[in-house]
Write a protein that holds these residues in place. Structure first.
Motif, PDB file in Angstrom:
ATOM      1  N   ASP A  52      27.678  53.315   3.257  1.00 61.31           N
ATOM      2  CA  ASP A  52      26.706  54.357   2.907  1.00 61.31           C
ATOM      3  C   ASP A  52      27.374  55.724   2.803  1.00 61.31           C
ATOM      4  O   ASP A  52      27.087  56.487   1.877  1.00 61.31           O
ATOM      5  N   GLU A  53      28.263  56.021   3.749  1.00 57.07           N
ATOM      6  CA  GLU A  53      28.928  57.324   3.728  1.00 57.07           C
ATOM      7  C   GLU A  53      29.953  57.419   2.599  1.00 57.07           C
ATOM      8  O   GLU A  53      30.110  58.468   1.980  1.00 57.07           O
ATOM      9  N   VAL A  54      30.656  56.328   2.321  1.00 55.00           N
ATOM     10  CA  VAL A  54      31.592  56.306   1.186  1.00 55.00           C
ATOM     11  C   VAL A  54      30.806  56.555  -0.101  1.00 55.00           C
ATOM     12  O   VAL A  54      31.215  57.350  -0.955  1.00 55.00           O
ATOM     13  N   ALA A  55      29.653  55.917  -0.233  1.00 54.15           N
ATOM     14  CA  ALA A  55      28.806  56.105  -1.416  1.00 54.15           C
ATOM     15  C   ALA A  55      28.292  57.542  -1.506  1.00 54.15           C
ATOM     16  O   ALA A  55      28.254  58.130  -2.589  1.00 54.15           O
ATOM     17  N   ARG A  56      27.901  58.114  -0.380  1.00 52.73           N
ATOM     18  CA  ARG A  56      27.422  59.511  -0.373  1.00 52.73           C
ATOM     19  C   ARG A  56      28.514  60.442  -0.879  1.00 52.73           C
ATOM     20  O   ARG A  56      28.279  61.288  -1.757  1.00 52.73           O
ATOM     21  N   VAL A  57      29.725  60.282  -0.356  1.00 54.24           N
ATOM     22  CA  VAL A  57      30.849  61.116  -0.791  1.00 54.24           C
ATOM     23  C   VAL A  57      31.130  60.883  -2.273  1.00 54.24           C
ATOM     24  O   VAL A  57      31.355  61.835  -3.028  1.00 54.24           O
ATOM     25  N   HIS A  58      31.090  59.624  -2.694  1.00 57.33           N
ATOM     26  CA  HIS A  58      31.360  59.269  -4.091  1.00 57.33           C
ATOM     27  C   HIS A  58      30.399  60.001  -5.027  1.00 57.33           C
ATOM     28  O   HIS A  58      30.816  60.663  -5.986  1.00 57.33           O
ATOM     29  N   VAL A  59      29.117  59.912  -4.752  1.00 54.00           N
ATOM     30  CA  VAL A  59      28.103  60.532  -5.611  1.00 54.00           C
ATOM     31  C   VAL A  59      28.185  62.048  -5.565  1.00 54.00           C
ATOM     32  O   VAL A  59      28.200  62.715  -6.601  1.00 54.00           O
ATOM     33  N   ARG A  60      28.245  62.621  -4.375  1.00 53.11           N
ATOM     34  CA  ARG A  60      28.304  64.093  -4.267  1.00 53.11           C
ATOM     35  C   ARG A  60      29.554  64.650  -4.938  1.00 53.11           C
ATOM     36  O   ARG A  60      29.506  65.694  -5.594  1.00 53.11           O
ATOM     37  N   SER A  61      30.658  63.941  -4.796  1.00 50.45           N
ATOM     38  CA  SER A  61      31.905  64.383  -5.401  1.00 50.45           C
ATOM     39  C   SER A  61      31.816  64.359  -6.922  1.00 50.45           C
ATOM     40  O   SER A  61      32.206  65.319  -7.599  1.00 50.45           O
ATOM     41  N   TRP A  62      31.319  63.242  -7.479  1.00 51.43           N
ATOM     42  CA  TRP A  62      31.145  63.168  -8.932  1.00 51.43           C
ATOM     43  C   TRP A  62      30.230  64.284  -9.417  1.00 51.43           C
ATOM     44  O   TRP A  62      30.524  64.938 -10.420  1.00 51.43           O
ATOM     45  N   GLN A  63      29.138  64.499  -8.727  1.00 54.26           N
ATOM     46  CA  GLN A  63      28.157  65.492  -9.178  1.00 54.26           C
ATOM     47  C   GLN A  63      28.734  66.905  -9.174  1.00 54.26           C
ATOM     48  O   GLN A  63      28.369  67.713 -10.018  1.00 54.26           O
ATOM     49  N   ALA A  64      29.626  67.192  -8.248  1.00 55.33           N
ATOM     50  CA  ALA A  64      30.235  68.522  -8.195  1.00 55.33           C
ATOM     51  C   ALA A  64      31.457  68.629  -9.108  1.00 55.33           C
ATOM     52  O   ALA A  64      31.575  69.577  -9.888  1.00 55.33           O
ATOM     53  N   ALA A  65      32.355  67.665  -9.019  1.00 56.33           N
ATOM     54  CA  ALA A  65      33.630  67.762  -9.739  1.00 56.33           C
ATOM     55  C   ALA A  65      33.482  67.556 -11.241  1.00 56.33           C
ATOM     56  O   ALA A  65      34.244  68.109 -12.023  1.00 56.33           O
ATOM     57  N   TYR A  66      32.506  66.755 -11.647  1.00 54.91           N
ATOM     58  CA  TYR A  66      32.384  66.396 -13.055  1.00 54.91           C
ATOM     59  C   TYR A  66      31.282  67.150 -13.777  1.00 54.91           C
ATOM     60  O   TYR A  66      30.996  66.860 -14.939  1.00 54.91           O
ATOM     61  N   ARG A  67      30.678  68.133 -13.105  1.00 50.28           N
ATOM     62  CA  ARG A  67      29.666  68.970 -13.765  1.00 50.28           C
ATOM     63  C   ARG A  67      30.295  69.658 -14.974  1.00 50.28           C
ATOM     64  O   ARG A  67      31.353  70.263 -14.872  1.00 50.28           O
ATOM     65  N   GLY A  68      29.683  69.482 -16.119  1.00 49.40           N
ATOM     66  CA  GLY A  68      30.201  70.049 -17.352  1.00 49.40           C
ATOM     67  C   GLY A  68      31.212  69.150 -18.056  1.00 49.40           C
ATOM     68  O   GLY A  68      31.591  69.427 -19.188  1.00 49.40           O
ATOM     69  N   LEU A  69      31.660  68.091 -17.381  1.00 56.89           N
ATOM     70  CA  LEU A  69      32.619  67.166 -17.972  1.00 56.89           C
ATOM     71  C   LEU A  69      31.964  65.846 -18.353  1.00 56.89           C
ATOM     72  O   LEU A  69      32.453  65.137 -19.227  1.00 56.89           O
ATOM     73  N   ILE A  70      30.892  65.493 -17.641  1.00 54.85           N
ATOM     74  CA  ILE A  70      30.091  64.310 -17.918  1.00 54.85           C
ATOM     75  C   ILE A  70      28.656  64.785 -18.075  1.00 54.85           C
ATOM     76  O   ILE A  70      28.224  65.710 -17.377  1.00 54.85           O
ATOM     77  N   ASP A  71      27.917  64.167 -18.965  1.00 54.56           N
ATOM     78  CA  ASP A  71      26.532  64.554 -19.216  1.00 54.56           C
ATOM     79  C   ASP A  71      25.762  64.685 -17.899  1.00 54.56           C
ATOM     80  O   ASP A  71      25.814  63.794 -17.051  1.00 54.56           O
ATOM     81  N   GLN A  72      25.051  65.802 -17.745  1.00 55.14           N
ATOM     82  CA  GLN A  72      24.347  66.088 -16.499  1.00 55.14           C
ATOM     83  C   GLN A  72      23.312  65.025 -16.150  1.00 55.14           C
ATOM     84  O   GLN A  72      23.111  64.704 -14.980  1.00 55.14           O
ATOM     85  N   SER A  73      22.688  64.422 -17.156  1.00 59.13           N
ATOM     86  CA  SER A  73      21.692  63.382 -16.861  1.00 59.13           C
ATOM     87  C   SER A  73      22.348  62.158 -16.206  1.00 59.13           C
ATOM     88  O   SER A  73      21.728  61.504 -15.361  1.00 59.13           O
TER      89      SER A  73
END
Length: 174
Positions: A15-36
């Motif tokens: 669960d914690e690995v998944a939380r980090v995975h999602v939060r990291s993608w959402q922050a690091a890839y903002r503007g690089l991957i479609d926001q939706s």
């Protein structure tokens, strides 16, 4: 504050690995991957996948490590034998992510060092990893740690988006 600990991940960490995975993608890839796509990432779905991978790892996997402080997982890295079809038979860092709140705390550095050591201990002389084009923060991090771009590119089609990545390589200490 207690010291940073790097350890092998267990199924209870999914669960914690998944939380980090999602939060990291959402922050690091903002503007690089479609926001939706970023907004649609599910921690629960990722946790299910991580439970499966921790319980039944890929045959190439050498490890899934987490960095933890005060019983909180700050980041993770997965790595193993190279999976690329171009004949590069080296080790590969499959992924390394830190929670955005843990950026610049040393968690990523500790994880990368540990993964490099484990890959070298497994007999790999070289390793590679893929970086999403435009991810300047990651490119800067890897360059500081001696990972060099080798000119290879990869385009990966995923449901709803395309990942364009470039490869970095590093000689591992014996």
């Amino acid at each position: 504050m207690s010291p940073l600990v790097v350890r092998e991940a267990g199924v209870d960490d999914a669960d914690e690995v998944a939380r980090v995975h999602v939060r990291s993608w959402q922050a690091a890839y903002r503007g690089l991957i479609d926001q939706s796509v970023l907004d649609g990432l599910s921690i629960a779905e990722r946790a299910t996948g991580w439970r499966r991978l921790i319980t039944d790892p890929l045959p190439t996997t050498l490890g899934l490590l987490v960095a933890e402080r005060d019983d909180r997982i700050l980041g993770w890295t997965s790595f193993g034998s190279g999976r690329d079809p171009d004949g590069l038979a080296d080790a590969e860092v499959y992924g390394i992510y830190a929670d955005p709140d843990a950026w610049s705390t040393g968690a990523g550095h500790a994880l990368l060092d540990a993964a490099e050591q484990r890959m070298a201990d497994a007999g790999h002389a070289r390793a590679y990893l893929w970086v999403l084009d435009g991810n300047v923060r990651a490119d800067t991090f890897y360059a500081r740690h001696g990972w060099i771009e080798d000119g290879a590119i990869k385009i990966e089609e995923r449901p709803g988006f395309t990942l364009c990545e470039h490869r970095r390589v590093k000689l591992l200490a014996p």
